[in-house]
Design an enzyme around this catalytic site. Structure first.
Site, PDB file in Angstrom:
ATOM      1  N   GLN A 192       0.819  -1.212   0.000  1.00 55.50           N
ATOM      2  CA  GLN A 192       0.000   0.000   0.000  1.00 55.50           C
ATOM      3  C   GLN A 192       0.853   1.263   0.000  1.00 55.50           C
ATOM      4  O   GLN A 192       0.486   2.267  -0.621  1.00 55.50           O
ATOM      5  CB  GLN A 192      -0.930   0.004   1.212  1.00 55.50           C
ATOM      6  CG  GLN A 192      -1.994   1.098   1.153  1.00 55.50           C
ATOM      7  CD  GLN A 192      -2.928   1.045   2.350  1.00 55.50           C
ATOM      8  OE1 GLN A 192      -2.499   1.242   3.475  1.00 55.50           O
ATOM      9  NE2 GLN A 192      -4.205   0.765   2.093  1.00 55.50           N
TER      10      GLN A 192
ATOM     11  N   GLU B  43      16.578  29.629 -16.446  1.00 53.75           N
ATOM     12  CA  GLU B  43      15.505  30.545 -16.861  1.00 53.75           C
ATOM     13  C   GLU B  43      14.805  31.189 -15.674  1.00 53.75           C
ATOM     14  O   GLU B  43      13.591  31.372 -15.664  1.00 53.75           O
ATOM     15  CB  GLU B  43      14.473  29.812 -17.741  1.00 53.75           C
ATOM     16  CG  GLU B  43      15.060  28.979 -18.855  1.00 53.75           C
ATOM     17  CD  GLU B  43      15.885  29.787 -19.843  1.00 53.75           C
ATOM     18  OE1 GLU B  43      15.824  31.028 -19.780  1.00 53.75           O
ATOM     19  OE2 GLU B  43      16.599  29.182 -20.651  1.00 53.75           O
TER      20      GLU B  43
ATOM     21  N   ARG C 195       5.324  39.415  -5.456  1.00 55.24           N
ATOM     22  CA  ARG C 195       5.317  40.839  -5.831  1.00 55.24           C
ATOM     23  C   ARG C 195       4.013  41.209  -6.529  1.00 55.24           C
ATOM     24  O   ARG C 195       3.461  42.283  -6.292  1.00 55.24           O
ATOM     25  CB  ARG C 195       6.500  41.122  -6.754  1.00 55.24           C
ATOM     26  CG  ARG C 195       6.636  42.579  -7.175  1.00 55.24           C
ATOM     27  CD  ARG C 195       7.802  42.758  -8.124  1.00 55.24           C
ATOM     28  NE  ARG C 195       7.598  41.980  -9.345  1.00 55.24           N
ATOM     29  CZ  ARG C 195       8.515  41.851 -10.302  1.00 55.24           C
ATOM     30  NH1 ARG C 195       9.728  42.403 -10.132  1.00 55.24           N
ATOM     31  NH2 ARG C 195       8.265  41.148 -11.392  1.00 55.24           N
TER      32      ARG C 195
ATOM     33  N   GLY D 183      15.280   1.771  -5.657  1.00 59.23           N
ATOM     34  CA  GLY D 183      16.324   1.434  -4.691  1.00 59.23           C
ATOM     35  C   GLY D 183      17.699   1.742  -5.274  1.00 59.23           C
ATOM     36  O   GLY D 183      17.882   2.697  -6.026  1.00 59.23           O
ATOM     37  N   GLY D 184      18.674   0.919  -4.946  1.00 58.34           N
ATOM     38  CA  GLY D 184      20.032   1.125  -5.438  1.00 58.34           C
ATOM     39  C   GLY D 184      20.150   1.027  -6.947  1.00 58.34           C
ATOM     40  O   GLY D 184      21.048   1.624  -7.547  1.00 58.34           O
TER      41      GLY D 184
ATOM     42  N   LEU E 173      11.966   4.336  -5.608  1.00 58.70           N
ATOM     43  CA  LEU E 173      11.260   3.067  -5.800  1.00 58.70           C
ATOM     44  C   LEU E 173      12.165   2.013  -6.443  1.00 58.70           C
ATOM     45  O   LEU E 173      11.950   0.806  -6.248  1.00 58.70           O
ATOM     46  CB  LEU E 173      10.019   3.290  -6.673  1.00 58.70           C
ATOM     47  CG  LEU E 173       8.854   4.019  -6.001  1.00 58.70           C
ATOM     48  CD1 LEU E 173       7.771   4.338  -7.020  1.00 58.70           C
ATOM     49  CD2 LEU E 173       8.276   3.202  -4.842  1.00 58.70           C
TER      50      LEU E 173
END
Length: 203
Positions: A102, A187, A199, A163-164, A161
């Site tokens: 889950q 940019e 602002r 991992g290594g 997700l």
């Protein structure tokens, strides 16, 4: 779209930085400044006058610079989401695919939701630009900040997700993470985009 051999367009020799850039954006073609003025520039005599005027307006410059970063980030993040989704379906841990956990399902759901929201904000900003609305400036800054932050976060979560394996060149995730990170800087940094929004609100 212009071809490499088109009139008025030329590229210098391929250039790599003289220092060891560990996070070099490998998808970016970088070349030396060419000695002739035809390089990196469109000659006006090869482009119709109305189109040339459009290219040189602040409106077009904002569209091409901000949106090139936003669209690249959104596309890369979408690809990372798809790669991660396929990976967790195949990768097994504790006797079952990762997609059955889950916590992994919730992570994918959050990634997809945030990415979709940023794309909707992008479309809203584009519609304001098309209408040349005074609100377009703030909307573009919102879209650039949101899309690049979300894009990088989605790529980073996709790497998590994996991992290594996410760090290995065998998987494309590490390239997306490296390449899209810089869009939070180029940019106009995302801190500058926040300043523009604040602002405008406080004006």
């Amino acid at each position: 779209m212009l071809t490499r051999s088109g009139l008025g367009l030329g590229l210098g020799t391929r250039w790599w930085p003289p220092i060891d850039w560990r996070m070099l954006t490998r998808s970016l073609l970088t070349t030396h400044h060419a000695p002739r003025t035809t390089h990196y520039a469109l000659r006006t005599r090869h482009v119709s006058s109305p189109y040339w005027r459009m290219l040189t307006t602040p409106y077009w410059r904002m569209l091409t610079t901000h949106y090139s970063r936003i669209l690249t980030t959104a596309g890369g993040a979408r690809q990372c989401l798809e790669i991660a989704t396929d990976y967790v379906k195949e990768r097994e841990q504790f006797g079952k695919p990762l997609s059955h956990l889950q916590s992994v399902q919730f992570k994918l759901a959050d990634m997809a939701t945030e990415l979709h929201a940023s794309r909707l904000l992008l479309r809203h900003a584009a519609s304001l630009l098309d209408a040349k609305s005074p609100a377009a400036t703030m909307a573009c800054s919102m879209a650039k900040r949101k899309a690049t932050d979300v894009g990088f976060n989605v790529c980073n979560e996709a790497l998590q997700l994996h991992g290594g394996y996410g760090y290995l060149n065998d998987y494309p995730i590490e390239r997306f993470v490296r390449d899209l990170r810089v869009h939070q800087i180029l940019e106009g940094t995302n801190e500058i985009q926040r300043h523009i929004v604040a602002r405008t609100l406080l004006a």
